[in-house]
Structures are given as structure tokens and as C-alpha cells.
Scaffold this motif. Sequence first.
Motif, PDB file in Angstrom:
ATOM      1  N   GLU A 250      30.395  82.064  23.413  1.00  0.00           N
ATOM      2  CA  GLU A 250      29.445  82.418  22.298  1.00  0.00           C
ATOM      3  C   GLU A 250      28.997  83.923  22.460  1.00  0.00           C
ATOM      4  OE1 GLU A 250      27.759  80.360  18.945  1.00  0.00           O
ATOM      5  OE2 GLU A 250      29.324  79.400  20.599  1.00  0.00           O
ATOM      6  N   ASN A 251      28.958  84.613  21.105  1.00  0.00           N
ATOM      7  CA  ASN A 251      28.333  86.027  21.335  1.00  0.00           C
ATOM      8  C   ASN A 251      26.878  85.860  21.080  1.00  0.00           C
ATOM      9  OD1 ASN A 251      27.681  88.517  21.376  1.00  0.00           O
ATOM     10  ND2 ASN A 251      29.451  89.154  19.805  1.00  0.00           N
ATOM     11  N   PRO A 252      25.951  86.065  22.129  1.00  0.00           N
ATOM     12  CA  PRO A 252      24.420  85.901  22.066  1.00  0.00           C
ATOM     13  C   PRO A 252      23.916  86.985  20.999  1.00  0.00           C
ATOM     14  CG  PRO A 252      25.019  86.824  24.030  1.00  0.00           C
ATOM     15  CD  PRO A 252      26.298  86.456  23.551  1.00  0.00           C
ATOM     16  N   ASP A 253      24.400  88.123  20.888  1.00  0.00           N
ATOM     17  CA  ASP A 253      23.686  89.156  20.126  1.00  0.00           C
ATOM     18  C   ASP A 253      24.479  89.516  18.985  1.00  0.00           C
ATOM     19  OD1 ASP A 253      23.827  90.922  23.169  1.00  0.00           O
ATOM     20  OD2 ASP A 253      25.533  90.832  21.839  1.00  0.00           O
TER      21      ASP A 253
ATOM     22  N   PRO B 282      25.534  89.461  15.010  1.00  0.00           N
ATOM     23  CA  PRO B 282      24.663  89.483  13.739  1.00  0.00           C
ATOM     24  C   PRO B 282      25.120  88.104  13.069  1.00  0.00           C
ATOM     25  CG  PRO B 282      26.815  91.105  13.596  1.00  0.00           C
ATOM     26  CD  PRO B 282      26.626  90.571  14.936  1.00  0.00           C
ATOM     27  N   VAL B 283      26.199  87.739  12.900  1.00  0.00           N
ATOM     28  CA  VAL B 283      26.453  86.184  12.323  1.00  0.00           C
ATOM     29  C   VAL B 283      26.417  85.411  13.624  1.00  0.00           C
ATOM     30  CG1 VAL B 283      27.786  85.185  10.703  1.00  0.00           C
ATOM     31  CG2 VAL B 283      28.229  87.495  11.456  1.00  0.00           C
ATOM     32  N   SER B 284      25.579  84.233  13.324  1.00  0.00           N
ATOM     33  CA  SER B 284      25.451  83.332  14.367  1.00  0.00           C
ATOM     34  C   SER B 284      27.020  82.559  14.624  1.00  0.00           C
ATOM     35  CB  SER B 284      24.439  82.211  13.935  1.00  0.00           C
ATOM     36  OG  SER B 284      24.801  81.325  13.068  1.00  0.00           O
ATOM     37  N   ALA B 285      27.031  82.037  15.993  1.00  0.00           N
ATOM     38  CA  ALA B 285      28.363  81.252  16.140  1.00  0.00           C
ATOM     39  C   ALA B 285      29.402  82.272  16.296  1.00  0.00           C
ATOM     40  CB  ALA B 285      28.687  79.909  15.150  1.00  0.00           C
ATOM     41  N   GLU B 286      29.417  83.749  16.370  1.00  0.00           N
ATOM     42  CA  GLU B 286      30.360  84.444  16.380  1.00  0.00           C
ATOM     43  C   GLU B 286      30.747  84.179  17.773  1.00  0.00           C
ATOM     44  OE1 GLU B 286      30.784  88.221  14.075  1.00  0.00           O
ATOM     45  OE2 GLU B 286      31.113  88.810  16.160  1.00  0.00           O
ATOM     46  N   LYS B 287      32.217  84.651  18.139  1.00  0.00           N
ATOM     47  CA  LYS B 287      32.694  84.613  19.485  1.00  0.00           C
ATOM     48  C   LYS B 287      32.922  85.900  20.063  1.00  0.00           C
ATOM     49  CE  LYS B 287      35.678  81.389  18.581  1.00  0.00           C
ATOM     50  NZ  LYS B 287      37.112  80.619  18.725  1.00  0.00           N
ATOM     51  N   ARG B 288      33.160  85.944  21.109  1.00  0.00           N
ATOM     52  CA  ARG B 288      33.620  86.996  21.832  1.00  0.00           C
ATOM     53  C   ARG B 288      34.521  86.426  23.154  1.00  0.00           C
ATOM     54  NH1 ARG B 288      28.389  89.592  24.798  1.00  0.00           N
ATOM     55  NH2 ARG B 288      28.293  87.730  26.474  1.00  0.00           N
ATOM     56  N   PRO B 289      35.328  87.494  23.585  1.00  0.00           N
ATOM     57  CA  PRO B 289      36.256  87.089  24.637  1.00  0.00           C
ATOM     58  C   PRO B 289      35.487  87.143  26.006  1.00  0.00           C
ATOM     59  CG  PRO B 289      36.924  89.206  23.961  1.00  0.00           C
ATOM     60  CD  PRO B 289      35.865  88.911  23.068  1.00  0.00           C
ATOM     61  N   LYS B 290      35.449  86.228  26.824  1.00  0.00           N
ATOM     62  CA  LYS B 290      34.988  86.384  28.016  1.00  0.00           C
ATOM     63  C   LYS B 290      36.058  86.574  28.892  1.00  0.00           C
ATOM     64  CE  LYS B 290      33.155  83.081  31.702  1.00  0.00           C
ATOM     65  NZ  LYS B 290      33.219  81.701  31.711  1.00  0.00           N
ATOM     66  N   VAL B 291      37.262  86.122  28.926  1.00  0.00           N
ATOM     67  CA  VAL B 291      38.454  86.861  29.379  1.00  0.00           C
ATOM     68  C   VAL B 291      39.350  87.232  28.474  1.00  0.00           C
ATOM     69  CG1 VAL B 291      40.433  86.474  31.008  1.00  0.00           C
ATOM     70  CG2 VAL B 291      38.014  85.122  31.313  1.00  0.00           C
ATOM     71  N   TYR B 292      40.024  88.553  28.527  1.00  0.00           N
ATOM     72  CA  TYR B 292      40.895  88.937  27.527  1.00  0.00           C
ATOM     73  C   TYR B 292      41.947  89.436  28.536  1.00  0.00           C
ATOM     74  CZ  TYR B 292      43.465  90.262  23.358  1.00  0.00           C
ATOM     75  OH  TYR B 292      44.508  90.578  22.537  1.00  0.00           O
TER      76      TYR B 292
END
Lengths: 569, 176
Positions: B99-102, B104-114
Motif C-alpha cells: 500500500e502506498n501511504p502517501d 494522492p488516491v487512496s488504495a494506490e499501490k507501490r512496489p515493495k520489491v521490484y
Amino acid sequence: MTASRTETTMLPQPQVDLLPKEGVVAVEHGVDGHTVLTVEREHLLDVLKSLKETPGLDCNLLADICGVDYPERDARFDVVYHLGSLEHGHRFRVKVPVTEDDATVPSAYGLWKAADWFEREAYDMFGIRFDGHPNLKRILTHEAFHGHALRKDYDPSQRWLLTEENLMTPKWSTGEQKNDDHLDTQVLNLGPSHPATHGTLRTVARLDGEYITEAECEIGYLHRCFEKMSETHGWEQVIPYTDRLNYCSSMINGVGYALTVENLLGVEVPPRAQVVRVILSEFSRIMDHAVCLGANLVDLGALTNFWYFFQIREEIYGLLESCAGGRLTVSYARIGGLAHDVPLDFEEHVRSLLARIPKFIDDVDKLVTTNKIFRDRTEDVGTISGEEALAWGWTGPCLRASGIPYDVRKAYPYSGYEQYDFDVPVASTGDTYARYLVRMEEMRQSLRIIEQAIDNLPPGPVITDDHHVALPPKEKVYTEMESLIWHFKLIFDGIKVPAGEAYGFTEGANGELGYYIVSDGTGHPYRIKVRPPCFAIYQAFPHMLEGSLVPDAIAILGSLNIIAGELDR
Amino acid sequence: MKDVSTVNVDRGRIPLSEQIYLGPIVRGLTVTLRHFMRNLFGHKDVATIEYPEVKRQYSERLRGRHILTTRDDGSLRCVACYMCATACPAQCIRIVAEENPDAPVSAEKRPKVYEIDLLHCVFCGFCVDACPEEAIIMSRQHEMAFSSRAEAIVGIDELRQKGPIDQEDLGYRPYF
Ligand code: SF4
Ligand code: SF4
């Protein structure tokens, strides 16, 4: 200038009343224009024989034999033959269902020698036995391999180790042998890793002095399970794999594959994409011939030509890289068109190459063609008659050097080849020198095609706008919801090719490059069989060697242009 | 067979003028001599490059090592949608989403591992084509050497864009 594949799907059709009846269970008309016969095994040989020998049918080319596995069927395997008549142009696909317990069919070797290695491959990959085959053993895998790799239940993660005692040894190569003068003959391994084999090819030869009396080839050193791997990938994802078939002209492979899938999908390729495909394919052909001739000449001791030819190749790679982003493995074709449009300076770049390349070809021409040393070295070496070459399934420049002007671009035009004015070079002697001459002239003819194509490069898109097949343009994906959804769907589900099958064939640098594809309607190919032109050509090689000198073997091998990538897949 | 226009390339028997080696040899020598002279004194026309001192100028489409692009604030553009990993024919991209805490849109994700295994990668560019965010692009960096297989698996830190995007050695990306 619209139809791309539809042109080829309108292949000439055979006269229906001539078709064999007995043992034929079904006659269908394939989407690829082939007449598809399903035949009972008991009558297979009769049917094949009448296809070959009935006047009016005259199927003199056996293009391919392969197996397809349907584990859920009672008759588990189909043995599939692709035949064609050079005279009439019609094409047949003959299918014979066999059960797993009794997976045996009679060998077609007696009708076409081309069956030799193709049957061995079907045996190797599916365990189908061919009764009456002279030398039925594994070909792409080795003797210590267990199971049959292309069966659906074969687990590809298994590894089989080949140890020295399982090395391929022809029966005749063990034990002593004396020649007529009671002198010992000796067995020599040419390759697999030898500078003159240009790839990993092994030939075991028996030498009587300088003469080769017997020979057998072993291939498969570069087998990378292309066909098995494509079954676990999406249709689009196969394209990078096709680059690694004939890696000297990877563009042609990708285009051939894309055309076949497009045929099954029924999509049209935009005119601009067709022309660009032609231009880059012809450049690839020039490169391929340049490498073949350059290497062949080096083997014969003429090093300079190699440099002149490699300069051409370097410069063409520059063009390919500016379009595709890769030099050797271009991955530029896409199903439905091309990955992206050509760069702005494309036309200029092509024209500058057109102006430069002939000079290098002329230089080699001046150095070699009339040189008596070269002629003495190559004339009457590795001679094969047209009839015999065809029996072995030869196509391409090697067949044309034996006097048969079969060129897929002329006989079954695709991608708009019918609009270009070019000639098919033929020679009549069928020796190594003739193969050199044909390739030299083909490079010039390819330049002619490119010249006409670049003059008529139409504007417009380079990929179909059917978003079941091609990704929507990026700027739309970033901005429009609908395009994003199409994009999303296509990436995750892949292209859904309707259930069916097609055999698509194009003129590769070495001859007829065929793809036989079977789809079951899911996002993955059910079966892809490549018909590599040099596979058919190379199977005649050991026979051509008998009676020739060792140095001639090198000259012959070079002139056949065997590319291990497509040979072994 | 359909009538096709053919050109016969047979050369027949060796004519007398070629029987005596001289003509063709002189002609051949002229060719090599011309190349030699021109490359020595005139305009050099050699395809070889004295690599690594001199490097070839590749086009901006060259498919080299990947770059994970960032937004102005330095966060990765990637939203961990797995499209690149799905499109990859070599299956060499490994992503773990969080989960990307900051965002702009809620529930947007980001990679923890890529991670990309560069030894498996075939540099086909399908990941670039698949990305809906222009989050992965390619550079022209093609000289790669590793001392172990593990080292060839590169993660976010190695792949992340280093400075402003126009200072990267940009290769294959959308529009080019
Ligand atoms: S370039 Fe191709 S192989 Fe490499 S990571 Fe991207 S999609 Fe996978
Ligand atoms: S790089 Fe692009 S395609 Fe891959 S996960 Fe990130 S946003 Fe999705």
C-alpha cells in the motif's frame, strides 16, 4: 494494396475429382488455403502416393511432418504432413490420427527422402514410430533422454545428463575397416565445435585417405525447446523467441510468424507496416546471404570478402537498430503490424544504404566470381540435381541453384510481394559455385525490391487498430479510460486466437520457412511447429559428402548455410 | 509452375581470359589496393570501432538496461500493477506490492520489491510496452558484467532513475 495474408489463403486449389478417396475420412478446406485430408493409417501410404503421383496433383514437395498431441482424445496423436505441388501450387495437409498404444505409421521415406529427419523428429518429440524408416532414432534430444518432450504430459523441468558412453556413434564407425587396398580407414569427427561448422554441428565421417566414404550428422546441440516453450507463453510473447531461430535474419522469422497468426485471426495489416516489413526482411536477406557467403569464402581461404560483407551487415544492423532497438534480436514484428513506426530519417537511411551496398557486392564479385582458384575449388563440388534436391525437401537459394525457380515470394506472394518487380535467380549446375552465384544475385534482387518499396512507402498507421490484437497507442492509454481497459485486458488475457490451425510459409533466407500453428482458443498456442528450411537441407548433407574430399566438405557445408538456431530450435 | 521471371546466373565454362589467372588476380588486387589506399590516405571507410576507447552511437531506441522512473517528488511512478511482469516473456520480473501511504488516491499501490533478473532478461522491451504509467523505460546501457548470478538480479535501488530524466542515457521508451 490491402490484402496481406488473404492473398496466400487463396492458394490454388486441387481438382476435387482427382483426390484419393479410399481411406480418406474427411476433406476440409483450411483457413490457410490448404486442402486438409484426414486419413486412416492403413491407407496412409496409398493416399500419399496418389497425392504424389497422380497427374494433376503432383505433390513433389514434402514440406514438413510433425506430431500434435491431444491427450484427451482416444486417438491421442495426429501425425501431420504438409505437402505441396510446385507445378500446380496447391497445398495439402494430411492428418493421421493414431492411438498412444499403437503410435505407429508407415514411413514416407520411400516417397520423399525429406521424410528422413522430419520423421525422426516426430519420433523424438512424440514417440510416434515410423515403420520402415531406415534410421529411426532421436534427433534433437540425445540418447540418454527419457520421454518425449512435446507430449503434453512431459514435464519440461526434468534434466537428462548425457555421458560419454551415450554419445551418438554410427554403427559403421566402430571397429576397424579396411579399404580395397587393405589399408585402414579412419573415423573423423568434424565438429561439433569447429571454426568451419559455424555453429554446433557434428559430422562423423569415415575417411579413406582424403576421401569421405560414409558420414552421419548429429544435431540438436542448440536445441532450446522453442516449440515446447511457446506452448506456455502468450501468442505475442513468442515473437522474441522467433528472433532466435535463424538469428542471421531474425526479422524474417518474426514476420513469418506474425503472418501466420494474422491469418488465423483474420486481421489485416496496414499497408505501411507491410512495406516496412518487406524492406527490413529484404535487408535481412541481404545480411543473411552476406554472412553465408562471407563465412563460406573464409573457409576457402578468402578472408577479405568477409570484411566487405560484414561491413554491409554492420550498416544494416544500424538501420534495424534505429527501427527496432535491437541489432541481432530485433523483436520488431507484432501480430497485426509492427511494434512502432520507423524513425523519421528512415527513408534517408534506407536510401543511403541502397547507394552503398552495391559497391561492396561488386567488390566481392570482382575478387571472387571470375577467380579461377575459387571456381576450381567450388565447381562440381557438392553437386545435387534439382530433382534430388526437391526430394530432400530443399527450398530457397540452394534449390534454385539446382535449377528449380521456386520462391515463396513469387509462388505465393504475401505482404504485397506481387507488386514488386524482381527476378528469381536460378542456376543449373547445382554445385557450390552455383549456390554462390545465386546468393550474389539474390542480394541484388533484394536491393531492387527495397528500391521500389521505399519509393512507395505509404503513410498511415503501422499496426492494426483492432484492440483484441494490438495494444492501443500509448498516449490514449495514458488519457482514455477505454483504451486503458483494452490495454489491461490484452496484457492480462493475451491475444485470443480462435480455435483452428494454419500453416503459414514465407521465403526465409534459406528457403521456405513454415509455421504450423494450432490454437485451442485460449490465450496460448496449443502447438507451434516450425519448418526450418535448413533442417531439410542439412539432412542431405551426409549423403552429399560420400565420395568427396574433406576440404570439400567444408566448402559444401558453408554453401548450405546451416544456421543451428533454426536447425535445432 | 506459375511462370515466374527468372534470371539465369550460370557462368558457363571458364573462358580463356580467366584460364590464365592474371586478369582476375589483377582485378582483385586493384580492389584490395583501392580499399587499402583509401583507408590509409583518404576518407576512412572502416566499419570496425576501436572499442572500448571509441563507442558506437546507438539510436534512442536501443533496448538496454531498465530504468524505473520517478515522479517529481522522487517516488517511483510504478503502481505495482504487474502488467510488465505479465507481459515479460522471460518471466524475469518479480514484484511485491504494498500500500502506498502517501498516495494522492487512496488504495494506490507501490512496489515493495521490484527485481529484474538481467541474466534471464532478453531485452525485448515488452515490459516497456506493457506499462501504463511510463514507470519502466530502458536506457542505452548495454555493458553489464556480474561476478555472480545473484548480483545480476537488480532491485529498485539499482534500477531507479538517478538524476533528472534528461540526464539519463535514454533508450527504448514510448514514442521513440
Ligand atoms: S525487456 Fe523483456 S525480458 Fe527483459 S524484463 Fe522487459 S519484458 Fe522481460
Ligand atoms: S513498472 Fe509499470 S507495468 Fe510494471 S508494475 Fe510498475 S506500473 Fe505496472
